[in-house]
Design a protein around this motif. Sequence first.
Motif, PDB file in Angstrom:
ATOM      1  N   UNK A   1      18.749  -6.860   1.133  1.00  0.00           N
ATOM      2  CA  UNK A   1      18.926  -6.979   2.577  1.00  0.00           C
ATOM      3  C   UNK A   1      17.590  -6.820   3.296  1.00  0.00           C
ATOM      4  N   UNK A   2      17.346  -7.677   4.262  1.00  0.00           N
ATOM      5  CA  UNK A   2      16.152  -7.545   5.093  1.00  0.00           C
ATOM      6  C   UNK A   2      16.282  -6.300   5.965  1.00  0.00           C
ATOM      7  N   UNK A   3      15.279  -5.440   5.913  1.00  0.00           N
ATOM      8  CA  UNK A   3      15.297  -4.219   6.726  1.00  0.00           C
ATOM      9  C   UNK A   3      14.329  -4.265   7.899  1.00  0.00           C
ATOM     10  N   UNK A   4      13.298  -5.123   7.795  1.00  0.00           N
ATOM     11  CA  UNK A   4      12.316  -5.170   8.867  1.00  0.00           C
ATOM     12  C   UNK A   4      11.570  -6.490   8.821  1.00  0.00           C
ATOM     13  N   UNK A   5      11.393  -7.075   9.992  1.00  0.00           N
ATOM     14  CA  UNK A   5      10.561  -8.268  10.146  1.00  0.00           C
ATOM     15  C   UNK A   5       9.462  -7.938  11.140  1.00  0.00           C
ATOM     16  N   UNK A   6       8.207  -8.230  10.756  1.00  0.00           N
ATOM     17  CA  UNK A   6       7.084  -7.924  11.622  1.00  0.00           C
ATOM     18  C   UNK A   6       6.203  -9.160  11.744  1.00  0.00           C
TER      19      UNK A   6
ATOM     20  N   UNK B   1       0.949   3.252   4.420  1.00  0.00           N
ATOM     21  CA  UNK B   1       1.359   4.359   5.288  1.00  0.00           C
ATOM     22  C   UNK B   1       2.126   3.861   6.514  1.00  0.00           C
ATOM     23  N   UNK B   2       2.195   2.526   6.690  1.00  0.00           N
ATOM     24  CA  UNK B   2       2.947   1.949   7.807  1.00  0.00           C
ATOM     25  C   UNK B   2       4.151   1.138   7.340  1.00  0.00           C
ATOM     26  N   UNK B   3       4.014   0.469   6.208  1.00  0.00           N
ATOM     27  CA  UNK B   3       5.076  -0.395   5.690  1.00  0.00           C
ATOM     28  C   UNK B   3       5.441   0.019   4.267  1.00  0.00           C
TER      29      UNK B   3
ATOM     30  N   UNK C   1       5.401  -0.723   1.070  1.00  0.00           N
ATOM     31  CA  UNK C   1       4.857  -1.680   0.103  1.00  0.00           C
ATOM     32  C   UNK C   1       4.322  -1.002  -1.156  1.00  0.00           C
ATOM     33  N   UNK C   2       4.379   0.321  -1.249  1.00  0.00           N
ATOM     34  CA  UNK C   2       3.860   1.030  -2.427  1.00  0.00           C
ATOM     35  C   UNK C   2       4.635   0.587  -3.673  1.00  0.00           C
ATOM     36  N   UNK C   3       3.971   0.261  -4.809  1.00  0.00           N
ATOM     37  CA  UNK C   3       2.630   0.691  -5.217  1.00  0.00           C
ATOM     38  C   UNK C   3       1.454  -0.137  -4.706  1.00  0.00           C
ATOM     39  N   UNK C   4       1.667  -1.104  -3.847  1.00  0.00           N
ATOM     40  CA  UNK C   4       0.527  -1.642  -3.117  1.00  0.00           C
ATOM     41  C   UNK C   4       0.165  -0.652  -2.021  1.00  0.00           C
ATOM     42  N   UNK C   5      -1.120  -0.486  -1.798  1.00  0.00           N
ATOM     43  CA  UNK C   5      -1.561   0.413  -0.739  1.00  0.00           C
ATOM     44  C   UNK C   5      -2.170  -0.352   0.419  1.00  0.00           C
TER      45      UNK C   5
ATOM     46  N   UNK D   1       8.133  -9.657   5.874  1.00  0.00           N
ATOM     47  CA  UNK D   1       9.562  -9.363   5.742  1.00  0.00           C
ATOM     48  C   UNK D   1       9.729  -8.312   4.650  1.00  0.00           C
ATOM     49  N   UNK D   2      10.221  -7.136   5.030  1.00  0.00           N
ATOM     50  CA  UNK D   2      10.499  -6.060   4.076  1.00  0.00           C
ATOM     51  C   UNK D   2      11.979  -5.990   3.774  1.00  0.00           C
TER      52      UNK D   2
END
Length: 276
Positions: free
Chosen positions: A4-9, A28-30, A32-36, A210-211
């Motif tokens: 499910x899409x949780x956030x679109x920026x 620290x904002x989105x 995406x970890x393990x991407x930093x 899109x997260x």
Amino acid sequence: MKKTVTKKTDLQFKQAFSGLKGVDIMAHTYPIEPMLVFTEYHMNMPVFGPHPHAGISVMTYMLPDSQQGFINRDSLGDFSYIEPGGLHVSQAGSGMFHDEFPKETGIDTHGFQIWINHKETDRWVVPKAIHANADEIPEVETDDYKVRIVHGEFDEKYSIYKLVTDISILHIFLRPNKSIWLKAEEMAFVYGLKGLCTIDTTEAQNQTLVNFGKDGNEIEIKAGADGFECMFCTAKPLNEPIVYGGPFVMTTDDQMRKTQQRLANGAMGELKPYKS
């Protein structure tokens, strides 16, 4: 099960320094970890100079549409040209210096700078340089799409190298009005480059992030009438503490102190400014 899409920026390029503009996506904002760090950039002149990294892997993926590529240098002795469509990874581990800049000042380079986290047991792995030319990046092409496997696996094809952190990075070109189904781990996101798409009821375009939620294991992307180009990334988060120290990333404050001491002691080597 679909995620499910949780956030679109909807993001945009910002001038970071003279000669460099980017779209910066940070862990620290989105989610995406393990991407930093995941940054799309345009750069036409040297900006940073020699600088160290430790505790992470730093990838430069030069997009195929880039007008030229980067020169990469590091304290391990590597001197490489990252051509359009190629990539280079500095597996910084216990620490190394590197420097990247456009081959010719004044001509645009277009690509991604990606910081990939290491789990605690891999923070201080032996540093090394990993390089792939454009023709060494596997591709899967059908009537509906072309997929470049920057890292990981797709349709039983694999990247020629393996990072210490398991992550999938795909560069996808969807043909007009076509769709693609993608396997997804707990963390997944789509970042638009060109065109329009629909993911469930969410529309995305260039520089749209899109997260997705943690649940589910697949994603469908449907291209619009002009097709859609995007980056798709997915992985299982490491879910370990993160201590940031500029170009260094560690798990504990004590590790960070030791890393800074290694830098001060010269244990990360040396890289002098470039002279052509």
